[in-house]
Scaffold this motif. Structure first.
Motif, PDB file in Angstrom:
ATOM      1  N   PHE A  90       0.836  -1.206   0.000  1.00  0.00           N
ATOM      2  CA  PHE A  90       0.000   0.000   0.000  1.00  0.00           C
ATOM      3  C   PHE A  90       0.873   1.258   0.000  1.00  0.00           C
ATOM      4  CE2 PHE A  90      -4.230  -1.707   1.958  1.00  0.00           C
ATOM      5  CZ  PHE A  90      -4.392  -2.510   0.836  1.00  0.00           C
ATOM      6  N   ILE A  91       1.911   1.273   0.824  1.00  0.00           N
ATOM      7  CA  ILE A  91       2.802   2.435   0.863  1.00  0.00           C
ATOM      8  C   ILE A  91       3.486   2.616  -0.489  1.00  0.00           C
ATOM      9  CG2 ILE A  91       4.927   3.350   1.878  1.00  0.00           C
ATOM     10  CD1 ILE A  91       4.062   2.035   4.525  1.00  0.00           C
ATOM     11  N   HIS A  92       3.957   1.528  -1.064  1.00  0.00           N
ATOM     12  CA  HIS A  92       4.604   1.601  -2.377  1.00  0.00           C
ATOM     13  C   HIS A  92       3.643   2.119  -3.438  1.00  0.00           C
ATOM     14  CE1 HIS A  92       6.992   0.678  -5.843  1.00  0.00           C
ATOM     15  NE2 HIS A  92       6.198  -0.281  -6.237  1.00  0.00           N
ATOM     16  N   THR A  93       2.421   1.611  -3.437  1.00  0.00           N
ATOM     17  CA  THR A  93       1.432   2.035  -4.432  1.00  0.00           C
ATOM     18  C   THR A  93       1.083   3.508  -4.265  1.00  0.00           C
ATOM     19  OG1 THR A  93       0.522  -0.204  -4.490  1.00  0.00           O
ATOM     20  CG2 THR A  93      -0.854   1.554  -5.382  1.00  0.00           C
ATOM     21  N   ALA A  94       0.978   3.958  -3.021  1.00  0.00           N
ATOM     22  CA  ALA A  94       0.706   5.376  -2.775  1.00  0.00           C
ATOM     23  C   ALA A  94       1.813   6.253  -3.336  1.00  0.00           C
ATOM     24  CB  ALA A  94       0.536   5.625  -1.276  1.00  0.00           C
ATOM     25  N   THR A  95       3.065   5.826  -3.170  1.00  0.00           N
ATOM     26  CA  THR A  95       4.168   6.619  -3.713  1.00  0.00           C
ATOM     27  C   THR A  95       4.114   6.662  -5.233  1.00  0.00           C
ATOM     28  OG1 THR A  95       5.767   4.784  -3.817  1.00  0.00           O
ATOM     29  CG2 THR A  95       5.634   6.012  -1.756  1.00  0.00           C
ATOM     30  N   LEU A  96       3.704   5.559  -5.863  1.00  0.00           N
ATOM     31  CA  LEU A  96       3.589   5.549  -7.324  1.00  0.00           C
ATOM     32  C   LEU A  96       2.506   6.517  -7.790  1.00  0.00           C
ATOM     33  CD1 LEU A  96       3.862   1.738  -8.253  1.00  0.00           C
ATOM     34  CD2 LEU A  96       5.671   3.451  -8.045  1.00  0.00           C
ATOM     35  N   LEU A  97       1.378   6.515  -7.114  1.00  0.00           N
ATOM     36  CA  LEU A  97       0.300   7.433  -7.470  1.00  0.00           C
ATOM     37  C   LEU A  97       0.781   8.879  -7.410  1.00  0.00           C
ATOM     38  CD1 LEU A  97      -2.698   5.770  -5.612  1.00  0.00           C
ATOM     39  CD2 LEU A  97      -2.621   6.237  -8.059  1.00  0.00           C
ATOM     40  N   HIS A  98       1.449   9.221  -6.333  1.00  0.00           N
ATOM     41  CA  HIS A  98       1.917  10.592  -6.167  1.00  0.00           C
ATOM     42  C   HIS A  98       3.039  10.916  -7.152  1.00  0.00           C
ATOM     43  CE1 HIS A  98       0.248  10.789  -1.773  1.00  0.00           C
ATOM     44  NE2 HIS A  98      -0.689  10.844  -2.701  1.00  0.00           N
ATOM     45  N   VAL A 113      11.139   9.228   5.460  1.00  0.00           N
ATOM     46  CA  VAL A 113      12.360   9.284   4.650  1.00  0.00           C
ATOM     47  C   VAL A 113      12.025   9.218   3.166  1.00  0.00           C
ATOM     48  CG1 VAL A 113      14.484   8.034   4.058  1.00  0.00           C
ATOM     49  CG2 VAL A 113      13.862   8.377   6.462  1.00  0.00           C
ATOM     50  N   ILE A 114      11.045   8.374   2.802  1.00  0.00           N
ATOM     51  CA  ILE A 114      10.629   8.285   1.405  1.00  0.00           C
ATOM     52  C   ILE A 114      10.120   9.636   0.916  1.00  0.00           C
ATOM     53  CG2 ILE A 114       8.917   7.265  -0.158  1.00  0.00           C
ATOM     54  CD1 ILE A 114       9.113   4.725   1.691  1.00  0.00           C
ATOM     55  N   ALA A 115       9.311  10.303   1.736  1.00  0.00           N
ATOM     56  CA  ALA A 115       8.803  11.627   1.353  1.00  0.00           C
ATOM     57  C   ALA A 115       9.949  12.614   1.174  1.00  0.00           C
ATOM     58  CB  ALA A 115       7.813  12.135   2.402  1.00  0.00           C
ATOM     59  N   GLU A 116      10.945  12.563   2.063  1.00  0.00           N
ATOM     60  CA  GLU A 116      12.111  13.420   1.908  1.00  0.00           C
ATOM     61  C   GLU A 116      12.841  13.121   0.611  1.00  0.00           C
ATOM     62  OE1 GLU A 116      13.363  14.298   6.558  1.00  0.00           O
ATOM     63  OE2 GLU A 116      14.228  12.570   5.511  1.00  0.00           O
ATOM     64  N   GLY A 117      12.957  11.830   0.278  1.00  0.00           N
ATOM     65  CA  GLY A 117      13.616  11.446  -0.962  1.00  0.00           C
ATOM     66  C   GLY A 117      12.884  11.955  -2.190  1.00  0.00           C
ATOM     67  N   ILE A 152      18.218   7.948  -4.046  1.00  0.00           N
ATOM     68  CA  ILE A 152      17.663   6.603  -4.263  1.00  0.00           C
ATOM     69  C   ILE A 152      17.691   5.767  -2.979  1.00  0.00           C
ATOM     70  CG2 ILE A 152      18.166   6.657  -6.721  1.00  0.00           C
ATOM     71  CD1 ILE A 152      20.402   4.683  -6.264  1.00  0.00           C
ATOM     72  N   ARG A 153      18.637   6.038  -2.095  1.00  0.00           N
ATOM     73  CA  ARG A 153      18.611   5.320  -0.813  1.00  0.00           C
ATOM     74  C   ARG A 153      17.393   5.745   0.004  1.00  0.00           C
ATOM     75  NH1 ARG A 153      23.054   2.237  -0.586  1.00  0.00           N
ATOM     76  NH2 ARG A 153      25.054   3.047  -1.321  1.00  0.00           N
ATOM     77  N   SER A 154      16.980   6.997  -0.141  1.00  0.00           N
ATOM     78  CA  SER A 154      15.810   7.484   0.593  1.00  0.00           C
ATOM     79  C   SER A 154      14.522   7.100  -0.113  1.00  0.00           C
ATOM     80  CB  SER A 154      15.879   9.011   0.729  1.00  0.00           C
ATOM     81  OG  SER A 154      17.021   9.408   1.459  1.00  0.00           O
ATOM     82  N   LYS A 155      14.431   7.392  -1.391  1.00  0.00           N
ATOM     83  CA  LYS A 155      13.174   7.270  -2.120  1.00  0.00           C
ATOM     84  C   LYS A 155      12.813   5.827  -2.445  1.00  0.00           C
ATOM     85  CE  LYS A 155      10.857   9.106  -6.243  1.00  0.00           C
ATOM     86  NZ  LYS A 155      10.521   7.835  -6.882  1.00  0.00           N
ATOM     87  N   THR A 156      13.802   5.017  -2.762  1.00  0.00           N
ATOM     88  CA  THR A 156      13.543   3.638  -3.183  1.00  0.00           C
ATOM     89  C   THR A 156      13.989   2.617  -2.155  1.00  0.00           C
ATOM     90  OG1 THR A 156      13.754   4.256  -5.516  1.00  0.00           O
ATOM     91  CG2 THR A 156      13.975   1.916  -4.972  1.00  0.00           C
ATOM     92  N   ALA A 157      15.255   2.698  -1.738  1.00  0.00           N
ATOM     93  CA  ALA A 157      15.813   1.627  -0.915  1.00  0.00           C
ATOM     94  C   ALA A 157      15.221   1.579   0.491  1.00  0.00           C
ATOM     95  CB  ALA A 157      17.332   1.775  -0.838  1.00  0.00           C
ATOM     96  N   LYS A 158      14.709   2.715   0.984  1.00  0.00           N
ATOM     97  CA  LYS A 158      14.236   2.745   2.374  1.00  0.00           C
ATOM     98  C   LYS A 158      13.065   1.796   2.597  1.00  0.00           C
ATOM     99  CE  LYS A 158      14.709   4.261   6.526  1.00  0.00           C
ATOM    100  NZ  LYS A 158      15.976   4.024   7.264  1.00  0.00           N
ATOM    101  N   LEU A 159      12.169   1.657   1.628  1.00  0.00           N
ATOM    102  CA  LEU A 159      11.037   0.749   1.810  1.00  0.00           C
ATOM    103  C   LEU A 159      11.489  -0.705   1.718  1.00  0.00           C
ATOM    104  CD1 LEU A 159       8.056   0.627   2.437  1.00  0.00           C
ATOM    105  CD2 LEU A 159       7.576   0.734  -0.026  1.00  0.00           C
ATOM    106  N   PHE A 160      12.464  -1.004   0.873  1.00  0.00           N
ATOM    107  CA  PHE A 160      13.064  -2.341   0.850  1.00  0.00           C
ATOM    108  C   PHE A 160      13.652  -2.657   2.224  1.00  0.00           C
ATOM    109  CE2 PHE A 160      12.781  -1.616  -3.625  1.00  0.00           C
ATOM    110  CZ  PHE A 160      12.972  -2.818  -4.295  1.00  0.00           C
ATOM    111  N   GLU A 161      14.382  -1.692   2.768  1.00  0.00           N
ATOM    112  CA  GLU A 161      15.002  -1.863   4.081  1.00  0.00           C
ATOM    113  C   GLU A 161      13.959  -2.154   5.151  1.00  0.00           C
ATOM    114  OE1 GLU A 161      16.899   1.219   7.265  1.00  0.00           O
ATOM    115  OE2 GLU A 161      17.738   1.299   5.233  1.00  0.00           O
ATOM    116  N   ALA A 162      12.890  -1.351   5.180  1.00  0.00           N
ATOM    117  CA  ALA A 162      11.856  -1.536   6.197  1.00  0.00           C
ATOM    118  C   ALA A 162      11.160  -2.887   6.045  1.00  0.00           C
ATOM    119  CB  ALA A 162      10.834  -0.407   6.110  1.00  0.00           C
TER     120      ALA A 162
END
Length: 322
Positions: free
Chosen positions: A75-83, A141-145, A167-177
Motif C-alpha cells: 500500500f505504501i509503495h502504491t501510494a508513492t507511485l500514485l503521487h 524518509v521516502i517523502a524526503e527522498g 535513491i537510498r531514501s526514495k527507493t531503498a528505504k522501503l526495501f530496508e523496512a
C-alpha cells in the motif's frame, strides 16, 4: 528467477497477502474502490511484500502478522507511485495508462492518501511499537527522498553522491523496512535485525540502479515505458551523471542542456553518448557491488530455503531486463 512468478516456498503466504490487499482496499467510496483496484491489478513485481514475507520466514517467524505487514508495504509503495505519476505528469506505467491519466490528478493524489492512511490503520492492528516506528520513519524518509528528487530535476550539477542519497531514501528505504520488520516480528537480536535492514537497503539501491540502466538500454515493449523517459523529465540519474562526467565538451553541453530543459529533442543523440561512454557499464557495476553487499549481509542469518531465495533475489535484481 523472475518475481512475476512467486517462488513456490512463498506461494501460500503471497496468496494470503493478495487476499489481505483485496479485503483492506474495500471502501464505501466508489471512486476509491475503482481507482485503487485499478492500480493493484495493473501489475508490478510485488517484490517489496515478497521481501517482507521471506525475511520473516527466514527468521523463523510462524505468526500471521507478516501477511498484514506485506500488504502494508505494498500500500505504501502504491501510494508513492500514485503521487510520483502526478508529480511527473506520467501517462504510462508498466505499459498501461496511469491512474492520474485515467481518473485525474486530484483523484490520484487523494487515493494515494487513502492508501497511506489505510496502511497506518493496519500497522496499528499488528500491535508492535517497533514496527510502527520503522514504518513511520521509512514513510517520512521516502517523502524526503521524493522532495530531494524534485529539487534535483533539471539540475545538471547533481553529482553521484547527491543522487545516491535520493535513491537510498526514495527507493531503498522501503526495501530496508520490509526486510527489517521480519526480524522484529520474529524477535531476533539487534544484529540480525540490522543485517536484514542492510540487505534491504543494498538490494533496493541495486534495484534502482538497474532501473536507471534499463531506461537507457531496455526494450520499451518489455519495460512498459519509453526509453529515455528519465532524461525527458530532466532527471539526472547515474548513467547520465557518469556520461556527463566523461563525455566530450560537445557531449557535455548537449547533456547539460537536455537536463536543464527536459523534453525529447535530443534523446537519440544523448542515448548514443551514454551508451558509448561506458556509463551504463559503470552504473551496472555499482549495482552489482550493492547486490554483493546485500548477499553478504545475509550471512548472519541461519541457513534456510527462505534465505536462499533472498540471495537469489539479489542476483535477479542485477540480471533482469525489465
Amino acid at each position: 528467477m523472475s518475481t512475476s512468478v512467486i517462488p513456490t516456498i512463498a506461494a501460500d503466504d503471497m496468496q494470503a497477502v493478495d487476499q489481505c490487499i483485496r479485503e483492506r482496499l474495500a471502501s464505501p467510496v466508489a471512486l476509491i474502490n475503482q481507482l485503487s483496484h485499478y492500480i493493484i491489478r495493473s501489475g508490478g513485481k510485488r517484490l517489496r511484500p515478497l521481501l517482507a514475507v521471506l525475511a520473516a520466514r527466514a527468521c523463523g517467524y510462524q505468526g500471521p502478522h507478516h501477511v498484514t505487514l506485506a500488504a502494508v508495504v505494498e500500500f505504501i509503495h502504491t501510494a508513492t507511485l500514485l503521487h510520483d505519476d502526478v508529480v511527473d505528469a506520467s501517462e504510462l506505467r508498466r505499459g498501461q495508462e496511469t491512474a492520474n491519466q485515467l481518473f485525474g490528478n486530484e483523484a490520484a493524489v487523494l487515493v494515494g492518501d487513502f492508501l497511506y492512511s489505510r496502511a497506518f490503520e493496519m500497522m496499528v492492528d499488528v500491535g508492535s511499537m517497533r514496527v510502527m516506528e520503522i514504518l513511520a520513519h521509512a514513510t517520512n524518509v521516502i517523502a524526503e527522498g521524493e522532495v530531494m528528487q524534485l529539487m534535483n530535476c533539471h539540475d545538471a550539477d547533481v553529482d553521484e553522491a547527491r543522487y545516491m542519497e535520493v535513491i537510498r531514501s526514495k527507493t531503498a528505504k522501503l526495501f530496508e523496512a520490509a526486510c527489517q520488520m521480519g526480524a522484529v516480528l520474529a524477535e531476533m537480536p539487534n544484529a540480525e535485525e540490522q543485517a536484514l535492514a542492510h540487505y534491504g537497503m543494498h538490494l533496493g539501491t541495486a534495484f534502482q540502479l538497474i532501473d536507471d540502466v534499463l531506461d537507457y538500454s531496455a526494450d520499451s515493449e518489455v519495460t512498459g515505458k519509453r526509453m529515455g523517459d528519465d532524461l525527458a523529465e530532466g532527471k539526472p540519474t547515474l548513467p547520465l551523471i557518469q556520461a556527463l562526467r566523461i563525455a566530450s565538451p560537445e557531449g557535455q553541453t548537449l547533456i547539460r542542456g537536455a537536463i536543464e530543459s527536459g523534453g525529447r529533442d535530443h534523446v537519440d543523440e544523448i542515448l548514443a553518448i551514454v551508451r558509448d561512454s561506458g556509463a551504463l557499464d559503470y552504473a551496472r557495476a555499482r549495482a552489482e557491488a550493492e547486490a554483493s553487499a546485500a548477499i553478504a549481509a545475509l550471512e548472519l542469518l541461519p541457513p534456510s530455503p527462505h534465505r536462499d531465495v533472498l540471495t537469489h533475489l539479489a542476483r535477479f535484481a542485477v540480471e533482469r531486463d525489465h
